[in-house]
Structures are given as structure tokens and as C-alpha cells.
Write a protein that holds these residues in place. Structure first.
Motif, PDB file in Angstrom:
ATOM      1  N   LEU A 111       0.821  -1.213   0.000  1.00 57.15           N
ATOM      2  CA  LEU A 111       0.000   0.000   0.000  1.00 57.15           C
ATOM      3  C   LEU A 111       0.854   1.262   0.000  1.00 57.15           C
ATOM      4  O   LEU A 111       0.508   2.257  -0.649  1.00 57.15           O
ATOM      5  N   GLY A 112       1.967   1.230   0.728  1.00 54.99           N
ATOM      6  CA  GLY A 112       2.883   2.376   0.719  1.00 54.99           C
ATOM      7  C   GLY A 112       3.460   2.600  -0.667  1.00 54.99           C
ATOM      8  O   GLY A 112       3.578   3.743  -1.133  1.00 54.99           O
ATOM      9  N   GLY A 113       3.835   1.513  -1.348  1.00 57.88           N
ATOM     10  CA  GLY A 113       4.363   1.629  -2.715  1.00 57.88           C
ATOM     11  C   GLY A 113       3.320   2.171  -3.680  1.00 57.88           C
ATOM     12  O   GLY A 113       3.628   3.022  -4.524  1.00 57.88           O
ATOM     13  N   ILE A 114       2.097   1.708  -3.560  1.00 61.62           N
ATOM     14  CA  ILE A 114       1.028   2.210  -4.420  1.00 61.62           C
ATOM     15  C   ILE A 114       0.775   3.690  -4.139  1.00 61.62           C
ATOM     16  O   ILE A 114       0.548   4.479  -5.071  1.00 61.62           O
ATOM     17  N   ASP A 115       0.845   4.090  -2.876  1.00 60.55           N
ATOM     18  CA  ASP A 115       0.665   5.493  -2.516  1.00 60.55           C
ATOM     19  C   ASP A 115       1.753   6.358  -3.141  1.00 60.55           C
ATOM     20  O   ASP A 115       1.464   7.416  -3.708  1.00 60.55           O
ATOM     21  N   VAL A 116       3.000   5.902  -3.053  1.00 58.59           N
ATOM     22  CA  VAL A 116       4.112   6.651  -3.658  1.00 58.59           C
ATOM     23  C   VAL A 116       3.935   6.722  -5.174  1.00 58.59           C
ATOM     24  O   VAL A 116       4.152   7.772  -5.790  1.00 58.59           O
ATOM     25  N   LEU A 117       3.522   5.623  -5.781  1.00 53.18           N
ATOM     26  CA  LEU A 117       3.309   5.587  -7.230  1.00 53.18           C
ATOM     27  C   LEU A 117       2.210   6.576  -7.638  1.00 53.18           C
ATOM     28  O   LEU A 117       2.386   7.341  -8.593  1.00 53.18           O
ATOM     29  N   PHE A 118       1.085   6.564  -6.933  1.00 53.66           N
ATOM     30  CA  PHE A 118       0.013   7.510  -7.254  1.00 53.66           C
ATOM     31  C   PHE A 118       0.458   8.954  -7.052  1.00 53.66           C
ATOM     32  O   PHE A 118       0.134   9.831  -7.839  1.00 53.66           O
ATOM     33  N   ARG A 119       1.203   9.213  -5.973  1.00 52.77           N
ATOM     34  CA  ARG A 119       1.685  10.572  -5.719  1.00 52.77           C
ATOM     35  C   ARG A 119       2.600  11.019  -6.863  1.00 52.77           C
ATOM     36  O   ARG A 119       2.520  12.159  -7.330  1.00 52.77           O
ATOM     37  N   LEU A 120       3.470  10.121  -7.325  1.00 57.52           N
ATOM     38  CA  LEU A 120       4.377  10.438  -8.422  1.00 57.52           C
ATOM     39  C   LEU A 120       3.589  10.725  -9.700  1.00 57.52           C
ATOM     40  O   LEU A 120       3.846  11.718 -10.390  1.00 57.52           O
ATOM     41  N   VAL A 121       2.599   9.869 -10.004  1.00 60.59           N
ATOM     42  CA  VAL A 121       1.800  10.056 -11.217  1.00 60.59           C
ATOM     43  C   VAL A 121       1.015  11.371 -11.132  1.00 60.59           C
ATOM     44  O   VAL A 121       0.990  12.157 -12.089  1.00 60.59           O
ATOM     45  N   PHE A 122       0.408  11.651  -9.999  1.00 59.86           N
ATOM     46  CA  PHE A 122      -0.369  12.879  -9.856  1.00 59.86           C
ATOM     47  C   PHE A 122       0.496  14.125  -9.850  1.00 59.86           C
ATOM     48  O   PHE A 122       0.076  15.196 -10.286  1.00 59.86           O
ATOM     49  N   THR A 123       1.719  13.997  -9.363  1.00 60.57           N
ATOM     50  CA  THR A 123       2.659  15.128  -9.411  1.00 60.57           C
ATOM     51  C   THR A 123       3.071  15.407 -10.852  1.00 60.57           C
ATOM     52  O   THR A 123       3.153  16.562 -11.277  1.00 60.57           O
ATOM     53  N   VAL A 124       3.329  14.349 -11.624  1.00 54.85           N
ATOM     54  CA  VAL A 124       3.757  14.517 -13.022  1.00 54.85           C
ATOM     55  C   VAL A 124       2.639  15.152 -13.842  1.00 54.85           C
ATOM     56  O   VAL A 124       2.891  16.036 -14.670  1.00 54.85           O
ATOM     57  N   ILE A 125       1.383  14.766 -13.623  1.00 56.98           N
ATOM     58  CA  ILE A 125       0.303  15.340 -14.428  1.00 56.98           C
ATOM     59  C   ILE A 125      -0.231  16.643 -13.839  1.00 56.98           C
ATOM     60  O   ILE A 125      -1.125  17.254 -14.400  1.00 56.98           O
ATOM     61  N   GLY A 126       0.306  17.073 -12.695  1.00 53.48           N
ATOM     62  CA  GLY A 126       0.002  18.385 -12.141  1.00 53.48           C
ATOM     63  C   GLY A 126      -1.201  18.448 -11.219  1.00 53.48           C
ATOM     64  O   GLY A 126      -1.698  19.528 -10.943  1.00 53.48           O
ATOM     65  N   LEU A 127      -1.680  17.309 -10.712  1.00 54.27           N
ATOM     66  CA  LEU A 127      -2.812  17.333  -9.798  1.00 54.27           C
ATOM     67  C   LEU A 127      -2.388  17.350  -8.321  1.00 54.27           C
ATOM     68  O   LEU A 127      -3.205  17.553  -7.445  1.00 54.27           O
ATOM     69  N   TYR A 128      -1.093  17.177  -8.064  1.00 56.63           N
ATOM     70  CA  TYR A 128      -0.593  17.135  -6.689  1.00 56.63           C
ATOM     71  C   TYR A 128       0.669  17.985  -6.617  1.00 56.63           C
ATOM     72  O   TYR A 128       1.561  17.850  -7.446  1.00 56.63           O
ATOM     73  N   ASN A 129       0.738  18.888  -5.660  1.00 52.38           N
ATOM     74  CA  ASN A 129       1.914  19.773  -5.542  1.00 52.38           C
ATOM     75  C   ASN A 129       2.866  19.255  -4.521  1.00 52.38           C
ATOM     76  O   ASN A 129       2.740  19.020  -3.459  1.00 52.38           O
TER      77      ASN A 129
END
Length: 129
Positions: A111-129
Motif C-alpha cells: 500500500l505504501g508503494g502504491i501510494d508513492v506511485l500515485f503521488r508520483l503520477v499525480f505530481t507529473v500530471i500536475g494534480l498534486y503539488n
């Protein structure tokens, strides 16, 4: 004076420990009431007799309730069912504990890995700062 006990000798330990647990809870509650009443009144009869009387009534109710046929039959049946239980050995408990801890750690890492992956994806597409 002989006290009547419904189906005497059956369900002894369940009745005994059930009564002890109920009495202990009632005693704790009455002691707390004693503490509260001590702070509100200076009359020792009030803050001593009221909790003692309530504890006496609760004790009688415990005795009366355990002699009710439905309650007594339930306690007798519960004790007979507990005698049929096969308890796990020490080795089985240790093995089961290790398996549970391993599964918890693996799921936490996943779950921690999936969280990091989602954070990375959302940061790249600009939905997470």
C-alpha cells in the motif's frame, strides 16, 4: 439458611467467574460513586451506606439472575461447549503470529508503494503539488 441453586453442581465455573466479574464491575462502580459522594456531602452515612446498599442489591440480583432457569441453562451449556474447545499449541500460535505479522508488513509495503506511485503520477500530471 440453605440457599437454593438451580441445577447445583452444573456450570460451576461459568457461574462463579460470571458472578465474580459482575460483582467486580459493580464494586468498581460503587467505589466510584463513593468517591463522588464523598466530595459532595459531609455526612458519612450518605456516602457510605448508599454505595454499600446498591452493591448489596446488585449482588442479590446477580444471585437471583443466575438461578433463573434460562440463564442457568445458558451458562451450563456455555461451560460444556468450552470444555469441547481444542486450544492451539504454543508452536501453532507462534507460527500463526509470524504469518500474520508477515502479511501485515507485506500489505503495508504494498500500500505504501502504491501510494508513492500515485503521488508520483499525480505530481507529473500536475494534480498534486
Amino acid at each position: 439458611m440453605q440457599l437454593y441453586l438451580y441445577k447445583k453442581g452444573q456450570g460451576y465455573y461459568t457461574r462463579l467467574w460470571g458472578a465474580i466479574a459482575c460483582f467486580a464491575l459493580a464494586a468498581i462502580g460503587c467505589y466510584r460513586m463513593y468517591q463522588i459522594l464523598t466530595g459532595t456531602t459531609n455526612n458519612p452515612w450518605v456516602y457510605t451506606i448508599i454505595p454499600a446498599a446498591i452493591l448489596a442489591v446488585i449482588t442479590f440480583c446477580i444471585y437471583w439472575l443466575q438461578n433463573r432457569p434460562k440463564v442457568a441453562d445458558f451458562l451450563i451449556t456455555a461451560e460444556s461447549e468450552l470444555k469441547k474447545v481444542t486450544w492451539s499449541s504454543k508452536d501453532q500460535i507462534i507460527t500463526s503470529t509470524i504469518v500474520v505479522l508477515a502479511v501485515v508488513v507485506i500489505l503495508a509495503l504494498l500500500l505504501g508503494g502504491i501510494d508513492v506511485l500515485f503521488r508520483l503520477v499525480f505530481t507529473v500530471i500536475g494534480l498534486y503539488n
